[in-house]
Design a protein around this motif. Structure first.
Motif, PDB file in Angstrom:
ATOM      1  N   ASP A  34       0.812  -1.224   0.000  1.00  0.00           N
ATOM      2  CA  ASP A  34       0.000   0.000   0.000  1.00  0.00           C
ATOM      3  C   ASP A  34       0.842   1.270   0.000  1.00  0.00           C
ATOM      4  O   ASP A  34       0.433   2.314   0.505  1.00  0.00           O
ATOM      5  N   ALA A  35       2.014   1.200  -0.603  1.00  0.00           N
ATOM      6  CA  ALA A  35       2.934   2.342  -0.595  1.00  0.00           C
ATOM      7  C   ALA A  35       2.401   3.535  -1.376  1.00  0.00           C
ATOM      8  O   ALA A  35       2.851   4.670  -1.170  1.00  0.00           O
ATOM      9  N   ASN A  36       1.465   3.294  -2.280  1.00  0.00           N
ATOM     10  CA  ASN A  36       0.973   4.380  -3.123  1.00  0.00           C
ATOM     11  C   ASN A  36      -0.302   5.033  -2.603  1.00  0.00           C
ATOM     12  O   ASN A  36      -0.981   5.748  -3.342  1.00  0.00           O
ATOM     13  N   ARG A  37      -0.616   4.787  -1.354  1.00  0.00           N
ATOM     14  CA  ARG A  37      -1.775   5.476  -0.795  1.00  0.00           C
ATOM     15  C   ARG A  37      -1.459   6.955  -0.596  1.00  0.00           C
ATOM     16  O   ARG A  37      -0.356   7.323  -0.211  1.00  0.00           O
ATOM     17  N   ALA A  38      -2.458   7.800  -0.883  1.00  0.00           N
ATOM     18  CA  ALA A  38      -2.306   9.227  -0.628  1.00  0.00           C
ATOM     19  C   ALA A  38      -2.411   9.493   0.869  1.00  0.00           C
ATOM     20  O   ALA A  38      -3.044   8.734   1.604  1.00  0.00           O
TER      21      ALA A  38
END
Length: 235
Positions: A34-38
């Motif tokens: 989930d590294a690309n969560r804002a």
């Protein structure tokens, strides 16, 4: 949508598409671990970590011209139907950046926050890209999102810099294409607990969320979504 304009749980079912395919994928995965969560912060301090697709919701309140002259400065400008929308306790914050599910980022956005939004005539909310949806509202009285008093409920919209409002402002009539970085919209920062009205709107909303004033962001107390005798069309 933003709503969410951009107006209720009913609208949300129609506004967020299960197509295009990217939207569904974004809801399932947001990069490794989930590294690309804002990471976003609302006006009332609630921190959110949404997984965002690049589907945009466009909220359009059409501007309706009523005559070619007779309004605005020196009454030489066209006249437009006034009071098509009303917004309460509005403020904006620039310098916003969103991170999307594919890892890309977008900067130069504005967070527009309000306590209550009213549509007095008609409005359309549509999704961009692929096989999107459009929701049209036509109330016989003001359709309202949020409360003007009582329990504080905020709606935060992250909008693009080329979003516009047609603002009913003093003696200038219905101003053309007022962008978030324009002086007239900058005056929105002083509209706390004051209503602003307009004759048209076209907001490009990247993300929207509604939260209460509670520290955990949960909606509590009297929460108002009023759609009086409103025709709601989904296409």
């Amino acid at each position: 949508m933003v709503f969410a304009a951009v107006l209720s749980v009913v609208l949300a079912l129609g506004l967020w598409p299960d197509a295009p395919r990217e939207a569904a994928q974004a809801a399932q995965a947001c990069g490794t671990s989930d590294a690309n969560r804002a990471v976003l912060t609302t006006k009332n301090g609630v921190t959110l970590r949404p997984c965002l697709s690049k589907v945009t919701t466009v909220m359009n309140v059409p501007r309706t011209q009523t005559s070619s002259t007779g309004c605005g400065t020196f009454w030489l400008q066209p006249c437009y139907e006034a009071g098509k929308w009303q917004i309460t306790a509005v403020s904006k914050t620039g310098g916003q950046t969103l991170k999307y599910a594919d890892g890309s980022t977008e900067s130069g956005l504005y967070r527009v926050t309000f306590q209550q939004f009213q549509v007095h005539k008609d409005a359309t909310l549509s999704t961009s890209g692929g096989a999107g949806y459009a929701v049209t509202l036509k109330p016989d009285s003001a359709a309202k999102l949020g409360n003007a008093s009582g329990t504080t409920i905020y709606t935060d919209l992250w909008v693009t810099a080329d979003s516009i409002i047609n603002l009913s402002f003093l003696t200038f009539g219905c101003e053309d294409n007022v962008r978030p970085d324009d002086l007239l919209w900058t005056l929105a920062d002083v509209f706390i607990d004051v209503s602003a009205t307009g004759c048209g709107m076209n907001l490009k909303i990247r993300y929207a969320v509604t939260t209460s004033s509670g520290a955990n962001g949960e909606i509590s107390g009297a929460y108002s979504v009023n759609l009086p005798n409103t025709a709601v069309t989904v296409s």
